[in-house]
Design a protein around this motif. Sequence first.
Motif: not given
Ligand code: G6P
Length: 502
Positions: A13, A96, A101, A105, A159-161, A183-184, A295, A333
């Motif tokens: 993102r 994605y 996700n 995730w 990040d994981y992406h 970040h996770t 969230r 999501r």
């Molecule tokens: C959270 C996580 C991040 C991740 C993001 C993705 O903020 O802490 O590690 O990159 O979600 O969110 P998105 O809405 O871009 O899928």
Amino acid sequence: MTSWPPLIVASNRGPVTFERGHDGQLDAQRGSGGLVTALLGALQDAGGLWVAAAMSDGDREMVARSDGGQVDMGAFGATYRVRYLDIPPDIYDGYYNKISNGVLWFAHHYLWDTVRSPAFGDDIEEAWAQYVEVNRRFATALAEEGEAGGSEPAYLVQDYHLALVPRFLRELRPNALIAHFSHTSMAGPTYFRMLPADMRDQLLRGMLGADVLGFHSHAWAENFMLSARQVAGTRVDLARARITADGRDVAVRIHPISVDGRAMRETASTAEVRERRRELARWRGDARMILRVDRLELTKNIVRGFQAYELMLQRAPAWRTRVRFLAMLSPSRMDVPEYQEYAELSLAEAARINLEYGEDDWKPIEVRLRDDYIGALAAYGLYDVLFVNPVIDGMNLVAMEGPVLNRRQGVLVLSRNAGAHARLGRYAIGVNPFDLGEMSRALQTALEMPIDERTRRARGLSRLVLSNTAARWVRSQLEDLERARGRRVAAAGAAGTRARAS
Ligand code: G6P
């Protein structure tokens, strides 16, 4: 002052999304959150580039209009550029929704109900090929951008992406300076082994293509190293947090991100937030207030949070009518079925508790369901207890934002499974997010804590948060890369000396 190499950031993102405004013009809307704030600050200073996937129609339109997908943010008062990758929707969906996700995730947050899921079939195999493809496209774009610039850039991959990007980029540019930051949280080795063997192997090898791997907390770094130890050809020194992979050195580093406390305080003092704070204070009345801001996300443990509160109302009935629980939840999501179900379950649980315990003018739980950052800033000022109980969480910024803005010596009840706990735990009440009894006692203890103790803890929290700036988070990563470059130069020098001597 150190002069840094040119910066190239990559994340799924981007820092801004383009949306069409009422006037028909494309407006750049800046993303919120620590990552964007921290990295944008650094990019502004260095005048760097951010490579991201085009996610909105507006982004795609900007790509179509631009030269090679690059958008100069100068027109929007910034000094950096963004390059959007326009990825065909079906490929993007696999990369994605399905893999990032739907699989990664879930793996990193231990979200599977392992009696039934996961069951990886052809659909996941197909989606995995799309994940690989998108990671390749990112790596190719990053390599092109690196070549276009004058000197060797520092790549900050997020990040994981983009777990495969470090390795793909290394293949294209063997001497690139690459950092990858997660970040996770990270799955532990046993859980990670639930992924198809090839997928798991590629993910680990992909990340090991970096010079430096960054994590928010020691626990996640250790989980990664334990998995990496199982990859053929790697040596892991847990104590020194060093990995040797295919003869290359990879450093593992812990850099907890922070929030921009000063900017938040400024926003919190605007008329808009003040007005919302007054409204909320009227709603709260003389009651004490428990607050959660999340969230609407599977990892956040909203349902057990309500159940723990219910248990407190049963065990300590004197608190009935004297406390209000405000849950500010922003939908997230919603096209993933598990999220939809979880949202329904969370709302149903709050409604059940309200029906069972509510009285004429007292509703035990107030759920506000929308994305409302301004409302959250207002609510942070007013809580007596901030309840942050994720099942597991890479960091958790709410645990940091609240204490910076709170004005009532509010107490933080914090899951020991949040990365933030490693940093803030000594001033919070730590809880096991699966233990309703412990969480209910923690809520009661927080509500009944003597003012001196509350004050000591609240001060400790805000001091800790304000002492770590977002700028420092980026700076530490760049320093890591400089050290990596130093080690590489030294190793090349030593190899040269050996060659001459033989
Ligand atoms: C959270 C996580 C991040 C991740 C993001 C993705 O903020 O802490 O590690 O990159 O979600 O969110 P998105 O809405 O871009 O899928």
